[in-house]
Design a protein around this motif. Structure first.
Motif: not given
Length: 75
Positions: A24-26, A38-43, A45-48, A71-75
């Protein structure tokens, strides 16, 4: 219709960005009458995580009867 500041769902994986279908993005900006966005995806915690210009067909509006999933972000 996709509008600026709207919430959208990614329609397919973008592996180069670490994004997956369903993320999901804004919408930050709508280009060319809605042909691209143009879409922003964030974690959580709000980090881009990514800001990407995509075709309108790459995303869809988030539906009123849908629930968000984490879901967890890939490392």
């Amino acid at each position: 219709m996709i509008r600026e500041l709207g919430t959208v769902v990614l329609a397919h994986d973008l592996p180069d960005l670490g994004l997956e279908e369903g993320d999901v993005g804004a919408v930050v900006y709508v280009y060319d009458g809605g042909r691209a966005v143009e879409v922003e995806f964030v974690s959580g915690s709000g980090a881009t995580v990514a800001v990407e210009t995509l075709r309108a067909s790459d995303v869809r509006p988030l539906g009123d009867s849908e629930i968000l999933h984490a879901r967890a972000l890939a490392a």
